[in-house]
Design an enzyme around this catalytic site. Structure first.
Site, PDB file in Angstrom:
ATOM      1  N   LYS A 107       0.476  -1.573   0.032  1.00 31.00           N
ATOM      2  CA  LYS A 107       0.197  -0.022   0.302  1.00 31.00           C
ATOM      3  C   LYS A 107       0.578   1.036  -0.063  1.00 31.00           C
ATOM      4  O   LYS A 107       0.923   1.990  -0.305  1.00 31.00           O
ATOM      5  CB  LYS A 107      -1.026  -0.113   0.632  1.00 31.00           C
ATOM      6  CG  LYS A 107      -2.134  -1.547   1.184  1.00 31.00           C
ATOM      7  CD  LYS A 107      -3.379  -1.439   1.840  1.00 31.00           C
ATOM      8  CE  LYS A 107      -4.154  -1.754   2.245  1.00 31.00           C
ATOM      9  NZ  LYS A 107      -3.292  -3.338   2.293  1.00 31.00           N
TER      10      LYS A 107
HETATM   11  C1  LIG Z   1      -4.640  -4.384   2.130  1.00 32.21           C
HETATM   12  C2  LIG Z   1      -3.560  -5.739   1.821  1.00 32.21           C
HETATM   13  C3  LIG Z   1      -4.264  -6.459   0.952  1.00 32.21           C
HETATM   14  C4  LIG Z   1      -5.382  -6.851   0.392  1.00 32.21           C
HETATM   15  O1  LIG Z   1      -5.587  -5.849  -0.922  1.00 32.21           O
HETATM   16  P1  LIG Z   1      -7.164  -5.081  -1.170  1.00 32.21           P
HETATM   17  O2  LIG Z   1      -6.503  -3.912  -2.366  1.00 32.21           O
HETATM   18  O3  LIG Z   1      -8.023  -4.810   0.282  1.00 32.21           O
HETATM   19  O4  LIG Z   1      -7.555  -6.416  -1.685  1.00 32.21           O
HETATM   20  C5  LIG Z   1      -3.651  -7.657   0.919  1.00 32.21           C
HETATM   21  N1  LIG Z   1      -3.100  -7.942   1.993  1.00 32.21           N
HETATM   22  C6  LIG Z   1      -2.416  -7.623   2.467  1.00 32.21           C
HETATM   23  C7  LIG Z   1      -0.582  -6.633   3.745  1.00 32.21           C
HETATM   24  C8  LIG Z   1      -2.460  -5.404   2.903  1.00 32.21           C
HETATM   25  O5  LIG Z   1      -2.310  -5.088   3.604  1.00 32.21           O
END
Ligand SMILES: *Cc1c(COP(=O)(O)O)cnc(C)c1O
Length: 440
Positions: A107
């Site tokens: 993210k």
């Molecule tokens: C947010 C997150 C996900 C999921 O991602 P999405 O885009 O919400 O499907 C998977 N793994 C980790 C480590 C995350 O932080």
């Protein structure tokens, strides 16, 4: 480029307004009016472009003329401050590591891009009105957003997280930033946090008093840059001479990441199939099976960043295929796995070459990929590793019987004091936001 609301009951807006609003006034998610494929010449010659050049080509049409070329290039340079390695761990299976950024979660890409876009828009705003970014997190979003926005002028960040449901390291990343970032600890689950954020955006009194926006993957400035690394991974594999059909498996919670992959596919990236792998929060896998979309309260798992019972981006995926489930099935599958299977997969991966250590989210991605490959040979599969294993240290160490080294990014925050406010309900959130605003 115009964006319309997927609830079809709000005016169309340009990139800037969609980013500042987050959610449309009718509570719908914004979606681009056009998706124009990139030239096949560009895709065919992708290895001759740098990651920054690729990112600019991919995102520029979505930004339009709302950010000048020079500024957009700068934003991209600052966003892409780390690597995106593709590591082959067994025949025809590789992992795309997305955790090399400041908070060691994928993210970071979206959060950094969005923070810099908002920072740019705010710097052009003559009355210098402060923007408050409100974000609900099930673990990793908050840390990435906090780090992405830390010190960005004119922007305050308020993070809501479910008390006791994020790991110790995640909590430190949320609660030790200071400056323009504060953390609210909610007695509830992630869905409660997300619901409060959605309610806040509809609250007229708040709107009259402050400029609020979201930094969840519902925000187009967080969602769209996630297309970048699908292109980067394709470039890397093409350079290595891999010419099999490509399958990407994405550990999924709110389905923003896999939806960005499907957008990259719409732009012409030659990917054969996407697998959205989930834990037991299986609303989408159930939908793919039965054709009925039934959101459920989220259940706790060891892959807690994916504990989402009503994935907010699934509606965008449906839009991409014009709500045609038959069409969706051609490029998209979704499978769910239990914690027991996930733990076992962490060991399986480690035993492949005695080296690779996956976190629980990456392990879910691996399981989904392998399941798809059972019935589809002759493909090359890539699972996204979305977080560094240290962030889920207890699970990984217990499963593998070892002690993980602590990366320097994490070490630096472990001794810091947690600072948070506990809230019970929406009214407490509202009063926090209003009073804080009055004080400022
Ligand atoms: C947010 C997150 C996900 C999921 O991602 P999405 O885009 O919400 O499907 C998977 N793994 C980790 C480590 C995350 O932080």
């Amino acid at each position: 480029m115009n964006y319309f609301s997927l609830n079809n009951n709000a005016p169309k807006v340009k990139f800037k307004e969609a980013v500042i609003r987050g959610l449309a006034p009718d509570r719908g998610l914004y979606f681009p009016e056009e998706i124009t494929p990139l030239s096949s010449d560009f895709i065919d010659n992708i290895e001759s472009y740098s990651n920054e050049e690729i990112a600019y080509k991919v995102i520029q049409p979505f930004v339009g003329n709302e950010i000048p070329e020079k500024e957009l290039k700068k934003i991209i340079d600052e966003t892409l401050c780390f690597d995106f390695p593709v590591i082959e761990i067994e025949d025809n299976v590789a992992t795309l590591e997305l955790f090399q950024g400041p908070t060691m979660a994928f993210k970071d890409v979206g959060a950094r891009f969005m923070a810099r876009c908002l920072g740019y828009f705010n710097s052009k705003n003559k009355n210098n009105e402060e923007i408050t970014v409100l974000v609900a997190t099930s673990g990793d979003t908050g840390g990435a957003v906090a780090s992405g926005f830390l010190g960005v002028k004119g922007i305050k960040v308020v993070i809501l997280y479910p008390s006791g449901k994020v790991s110790d390291i995640q909590e430190k990343q949320l609660t030790t930033n200071g400056q323009n970032v504060s953390a609210l600890e909610v007695n509830g689950v992630f869905d409660d946090c997300q619901e409060m954020v959605k309610t806040a955006f509809l609250d007229q009194e708040l709107k009259d008093n402050m400029k609020l926006t979201s930094a969840n993957s519902i925000n187009i400035a967080r969602w769209l840059p996630q297309m970048f690394y699908f292109f980067f991974a394709y470039k890397t594999l093409k350079k290595q001479g891999i010419d099999k059909k490509l399958v990407f498996s994405t550990p999924s919670g709110n389905f923003g990441n896999v939806c960005a992959g499907l957008m990259a596919h719409q732009l012409g990236l030659p990917i054969f199939h996407f697998v959205a792998s989930t834990n037991i929060n299986d609303t989408v896998p159930k939908y793919m099976e039965a054709g009925v979309y039934e959101p459920k309260p989220s259940k706790e798992t060891i892959s807690n960043a994916m504990d989402v019972g009503n994935p907010s981006n699934f509606i965008r995926i449906q839009k991409i295929v014009n709500n045609d489930l038959y069409k969706l099935k051609k490029t998209f599958s979704s499978y769910s796995f239990t914690d027991k299977e996930t733990r076992k997969a962490i060991s399986t991966i480690r035993n492949l070459n005695g080296k690779y250590i996956a976190d629980p989210h990456g392990a879910v991605g691996y399981l989904g990929l392998k399941k798809f490959m059972e019935t589809n040979d002759q493909v090359f599969g890539v699972f996204l590793e979305t977080a560094h294993p240290i962030k889920f240290r207890d699970t990984v160490e217990q499963q593998l019987g070892l002690t993980l080294d602590i990366p320097s990014q994490i070490e630096a925050i472990l001794d810091k004091e947690k600072e948070s406010f506990v809230i019970e309900d929406y009214l407490e959130l509202k009063s926090y936001l209003l009073n804080r605003q009055l004080k400022a």
